[in-house]
Motif scaffolding. Structure first.
Motif, short mmCIF file in Angstrom:
data_model
loop_
_atom_site.label_atom_id
_atom_site.label_comp_id
_atom_site.label_asym_id
_atom_site.label_seq_id
_atom_site.Cartn_x
_atom_site.Cartn_y
_atom_site.Cartn_z
N THR A 296 0.86 -1.19 0.00
CA THR A 296 0.00 0.00 0.00
C THR A 296 0.89 1.24 0.00
O THR A 296 1.84 1.32 0.78
CB THR A 296 -0.90 0.00 1.25
OG1 THR A 296 -1.77 -1.13 1.20
CG2 THR A 296 -1.73 1.28 1.31
N ILE B 159 -6.30 4.40 1.97
CA ILE B 159 -7.72 4.27 1.64
C ILE B 159 -8.26 3.00 2.33
O ILE B 159 -7.60 1.97 2.36
CB ILE B 159 -7.92 4.22 0.11
CG1 ILE B 159 -9.41 4.31 -0.24
CG2 ILE B 159 -7.29 2.99 -0.49
CD1 ILE B 159 -9.67 4.53 -1.73
N TYR C 137 -12.22 0.84 3.17
CA TYR C 137 -13.59 0.68 2.67
C TYR C 137 -14.47 0.14 3.79
O TYR C 137 -14.14 -0.85 4.44
CB TYR C 137 -13.63 -0.30 1.51
CG TYR C 137 -12.77 0.08 0.32
CD1 TYR C 137 -13.31 0.70 -0.80
CD2 TYR C 137 -11.40 -0.19 0.32
CE1 TYR C 137 -12.52 1.04 -1.89
CE2 TYR C 137 -10.60 0.14 -0.76
CZ TYR C 137 -11.17 0.76 -1.86
OH TYR C 137 -10.37 1.09 -2.94
N LYS D 175 -20.95 0.63 -0.13
CA LYS D 175 -19.65 0.78 0.51
C LYS D 175 -19.13 2.20 0.32
O LYS D 175 -19.51 2.88 -0.63
CB LYS D 175 -18.64 -0.23 -0.01
CG LYS D 175 -18.14 0.02 -1.42
CD LYS D 175 -17.02 -0.97 -1.77
CE LYS D 175 -16.58 -0.78 -3.21
NZ LYS D 175 -15.51 -1.68 -3.63
N ARG D 176 -18.25 2.59 1.25
CA ARG D 176 -17.69 3.92 1.24
C ARG D 176 -16.17 3.85 1.27
O ARG D 176 -15.59 3.47 2.29
CB ARG D 176 -18.17 4.73 2.46
CG ARG D 176 -19.67 4.96 2.51
CD ARG D 176 -20.12 5.99 1.50
NE ARG D 176 -21.56 6.16 1.50
CZ ARG D 176 -22.41 5.45 0.74
NH1 ARG D 176 -21.93 4.54 -0.08
NH2 ARG D 176 -23.69 5.65 0.79
N PRO D 177 -15.52 4.20 0.18
CA PRO D 177 -14.07 4.38 0.25
C PRO D 177 -13.76 5.64 1.07
O PRO D 177 -14.40 6.68 0.87
CB PRO D 177 -13.67 4.58 -1.22
CG PRO D 177 -14.82 4.04 -2.02
CD PRO D 177 -16.04 4.33 -1.20
N LEU D 178 -12.80 5.54 1.99
CA LEU D 178 -12.54 6.60 2.96
C LEU D 178 -11.05 6.84 3.11
O LEU D 178 -10.23 5.95 2.87
CB LEU D 178 -13.10 6.20 4.33
CG LEU D 178 -14.56 5.74 4.38
CD1 LEU D 178 -14.83 5.06 5.72
CD2 LEU D 178 -15.50 6.92 4.18
N SER D 179 -10.71 8.04 3.60
CA SER D 179 -9.32 8.33 3.97
C SER D 179 -9.16 8.04 5.46
O SER D 179 -9.86 8.62 6.29
CB SER D 179 -9.00 9.80 3.72
OG SER D 179 -8.92 10.07 2.35
N VAL E 15 -12.33 -3.15 4.74
CA VAL E 15 -11.16 -3.49 3.92
C VAL E 15 -10.13 -2.38 4.02
O VAL E 15 -10.46 -1.19 3.91
CB VAL E 15 -11.56 -3.69 2.44
CG1 VAL E 15 -10.29 -3.81 1.57
CG2 VAL E 15 -12.42 -4.92 2.26
N PHE F 223 -5.63 -2.06 3.08
CA PHE F 223 -4.42 -2.72 2.55
C PHE F 223 -4.76 -3.85 1.58
O PHE F 223 -3.93 -4.72 1.31
CB PHE F 223 -3.57 -3.33 3.70
CG PHE F 223 -3.32 -2.40 4.84
CD1 PHE F 223 -2.74 -1.16 4.63
CD2 PHE F 223 -3.67 -2.76 6.13
CE1 PHE F 223 -2.48 -0.31 5.70
CE2 PHE F 223 -3.43 -1.92 7.20
CZ PHE F 223 -2.84 -0.69 6.98
N GLY F 224 -6.00 -3.88 1.11
CA GLY F 224 -6.41 -4.94 0.19
C GLY F 224 -6.90 -6.20 0.88
O GLY F 224 -7.14 -7.22 0.22
N LEU G 2 -9.51 6.29 11.92
CA LEU G 2 -8.18 5.79 12.24
C LEU G 2 -8.17 4.27 12.10
O LEU G 2 -9.13 3.60 12.48
CB LEU G 2 -7.81 6.13 13.68
CG LEU G 2 -7.99 7.57 14.15
CD1 LEU G 2 -7.76 7.65 15.66
CD2 LEU G 2 -7.03 8.48 13.41
#
Lengths: 134, 90
Positions: free
Chosen positions: A4, A16, A18, A27-31, A82, A84-85, A107
Motif C-alpha cells: 500500500t 484508503i 472501505y 460501501k464507502r471508500p474513505l481516507s 477493507v 491494505f487490500g 483511524l
C-alpha cells in the motif's frame, strides 16, 4: 504480501479504507490514518450514519478520555471492512467523532492491524502487509 | 441541520484528483465512478463529484439522491491533512 502506498511527505500516514453498510450493498471508500497508538479502529458518525447504521446497532457505549475531557462514542459490528487490500467481515469499529478539519474519516488502530505483519517504510511511502490471522 | 432540500442533485464530468482538488479546494467531496487503479491505493484515473462542502456531512447530504444508482460513494478531503491524533482508551 500486498503493498500500500502513501504520501511520505504528509503529516500522517493516510491510506484508503472501505466500509460496507449493514446490508452489504453500499460501501464507502474513505481516507483513514494509520495509528498504532490507538487500540481501536475509529470511524466517524457521519460515515456510519450515511451507510444506514445507527447507535441502536451499537454493541457498547464507550468513553474516550481526551485532553478536553471525556467524550462518548459506541462500538459497532460493521458488515465488512477493507484496508491494505484485505477484507475483514463483521469487524468491530469504534464510532467516534473527529474534527472535520482534520481531513480524515477515521483511524486504523491495532484492532485491525494486529491481524497482520506489516512494515512501514516511511521514506519510501510504502507499507508491506501480510495477513497472519486466519 | 439537514440541508438536503437546499441542493439540486448534480454530477460532474469525469475529473482527475488534481482537477477535483483545484475545483473544490479544502473541501470534503463525495465521488462516484471512481476509476481506481489498485484497491489498496488512493490513485485513480478519474471520478465524478456528486457532493462537496466544508463539513464532513455536507457532501453526504448532497449525495443522497444518487445512493440508489451508486453503491460505491467515496468520501475524501481535498486539502492538506494536518491532524493531531489523540489517543483512545475504551
Amino acid at each position: 504480501m500486498k503493498v500500500t502506498r502513501f504520501d511520505p511527505t504528509g503529516d500522517l500516514i493516510i491510506v484508503i479504507g472501505y466500509l460496507w453498510g449493514p446490508g452489504g450493498r453500499e460501501k464507502r471508500p474513505l481516507s483513514l490514518a494509520i495509528d498504532t497508538g490507538s487500540a481501536e479502529t475509529v470511524i466517524t458518525p457521519d460515515v456510519v450514519d450515511e451507510l444506514g447504521y445507527s447507535p441502536r446497532d451499537g454493541e457498547a457505549i464507550t468513553t474516550v478520555r481526551a485532553a478536553i475531557g471525556k467524550e462518548h462514542g459506541y462500538t459497532l459490528r460493521a458488515a465488512r471492512f477493507v484496508a491494505f487490500g484485505f477484507a475483514v467481515p463483521d469487524f468491530r469499529v469504534h464510532v467516534f467523532d473527529l474534527a472535520s478539519g482534520w481531513g480524515i474519516d477515521g483511524l486504523i488502530g491495532l484492532s485491525y492491524l494486529r491481524q497482520f505483519n506489516y512494515e512501514i517504510r516511511s521514506e519510501e511511502g510504502r507499507i508491506l502487509v501480510q495477513r497472519t490471522a486466519p | 441541520m439537514d440541508t438536503a432540500l437546499n441542493y439540486e442533485p448534480f454530477i460532474s464530468e469525469p475529473l482527475t484528483w488534481a482537477e477535483i482538488c483545484q475545483r473544490y479546494p479544502d473541501q470534503w467531496v463525495c465521488l462516484v465512478e471512481i476509476d481506481i487503479i489498485e484497491e489498496q491505493n488512493f490513485e485513480f484515473h478519474s471520478a465524478r463529484v456528486i457532493g462537496h462542502g466544508k463539513t464532513r456531512r455536507e457532501p453526504f447530504v448532497q449525495a443522497r439522491p444518487w445512493r440508489d444508482k451508486y453503491d460505491t460513494i467515496g468520501h475524501f478531503y481535498t486539502g492538506k491533512i494536518v491532524a493531531p491524533v489523540p489517543r483512545y482508551f475504551l
